[in-house]
Design an enzyme around this catalytic site. Structure first.
Site, short mmCIF file in Angstrom:
data_model
loop_
_atom_site.label_atom_id
_atom_site.label_comp_id
_atom_site.label_asym_id
_atom_site.label_seq_id
_atom_site.Cartn_x
_atom_site.Cartn_y
_atom_site.Cartn_z
N HIS A 45 0.84 -1.19 0.00
CA HIS A 45 0.00 0.00 0.00
C HIS A 45 0.88 1.25 0.00
O HIS A 45 2.09 1.18 0.23
CB HIS A 45 -0.95 0.00 1.22
CG HIS A 45 -0.26 0.03 2.54
ND1 HIS A 45 -0.13 -1.06 3.37
CD2 HIS A 45 0.37 1.04 3.20
CE1 HIS A 45 0.52 -0.72 4.47
NE2 HIS A 45 0.83 0.55 4.39
P1 TYD Z 1 -2.18 -3.76 7.43
O1 TYD Z 1 -2.21 -2.33 7.00
O2 TYD Z 1 -2.79 -4.77 6.52
O3 TYD Z 1 -0.68 -4.19 7.78
P2 TYD Z 1 0.61 -4.24 6.81
O4 TYD Z 1 0.59 -2.99 6.01
O5 TYD Z 1 1.76 -4.32 7.73
O6 TYD Z 1 0.54 -5.45 5.96
O7 TYD Z 1 -2.89 -3.83 8.87
C1 TYD Z 1 -3.31 -5.05 9.45
C2 TYD Z 1 -4.58 -4.78 10.24
O8 TYD Z 1 -4.32 -3.92 11.33
C3 TYD Z 1 -5.65 -4.13 9.41
O9 TYD Z 1 -6.89 -4.76 9.74
C4 TYD Z 1 -5.68 -2.70 9.88
C5 TYD Z 1 -5.21 -2.81 11.32
N1 TYD Z 1 -4.47 -1.63 11.80
C6 TYD Z 1 -5.06 -0.81 12.75
O10 TYD Z 1 -6.20 -1.01 13.18
N2 TYD Z 1 -4.34 0.26 13.24
C7 TYD Z 1 -3.10 0.54 12.80
O11 TYD Z 1 -2.47 1.54 13.27
C8 TYD Z 1 -2.49 -0.29 11.79
C9 TYD Z 1 -1.11 -0.01 11.27
C10 TYD Z 1 -3.23 -1.37 11.32
#
Ligand code: TYD
Length: 128
Positions: A45
């Site tokens: 992302h």
């Molecule tokens: P995600 O963005 O998919 O993680 P990465 O980019 O590391 O692969 O986030 C995983 C889950 O955590 C998603 O359901 C969103 C949640 N999340 C939060 O609720 N708060 C946060 O600050 C972050 C970073 C993620």
């Protein structure tokens, strides 16, 4: 890479990161990622506004960045260094060692609206 101040002596190491010094934004949120399988890849992302500093506080991981022009791959394996990632940068994180812990300092609270999770949408957003 951002180099943090560290204090090392026979009791161990203490590393400091301060807003307006090493961290170029006010930190509104911290999160950390660990227990990642060796085959797992995360990220995929960009952010419209959010700025972050990634700190590989333990173990090793690889961060791949694409800002629309340049691609960079950075191995994080030094807890005394941080990687600044601005907005509009596509990132993936892979090759986590089994003991890896990635600490992230973020400039904003969590907001799903700030994410672009579709690569084509990311590329299109750069042309605007
Ligand atoms: P995600 O963005 O998919 O993680 P990465 O980019 O590391 O692969 O986030 C995983 C889950 O955590 C998603 O359901 C969103 C949640 N999340 C939060 O609720 N708060 C946060 O600050 C972050 C970073 C993620």
């Amino acid at each position: 890479m951002i180099k943090f101040q560290s204090y090392d002596d026979n009791r161990g190491s203490l590393v400091v990161a301060e807003t307006e010094k090493e961290i170029p934004f006010d930190i509104k949120r911290l999160y950390y990622i660990y227990d990642v399988g060796s085959e797992a890849e995360r990220g995929f992302h960009s952010h419209k506004k959010l700025e972050q500093v990634y700190i590989g506080i333990h173990g090793r991981m690889k961060v791949s960045l694409f800002d629309g022009v340049n691609k960079r791959e950075i191995v994080l394996d030094d807890p005394k260094q941080g990687l600044y990632i601005g907005h509009n940068v596509w990132r993936t994180i892979s090759e986590f060692s089994s003991d890896a812990v990635l600490l992230v300092a973020a400039s904003e609270h969590y907001s799903e609206e700030d994410y672009i999770r579709n690569y084509d949408e990311f590329v299109a957003s750069l042309k605007k």
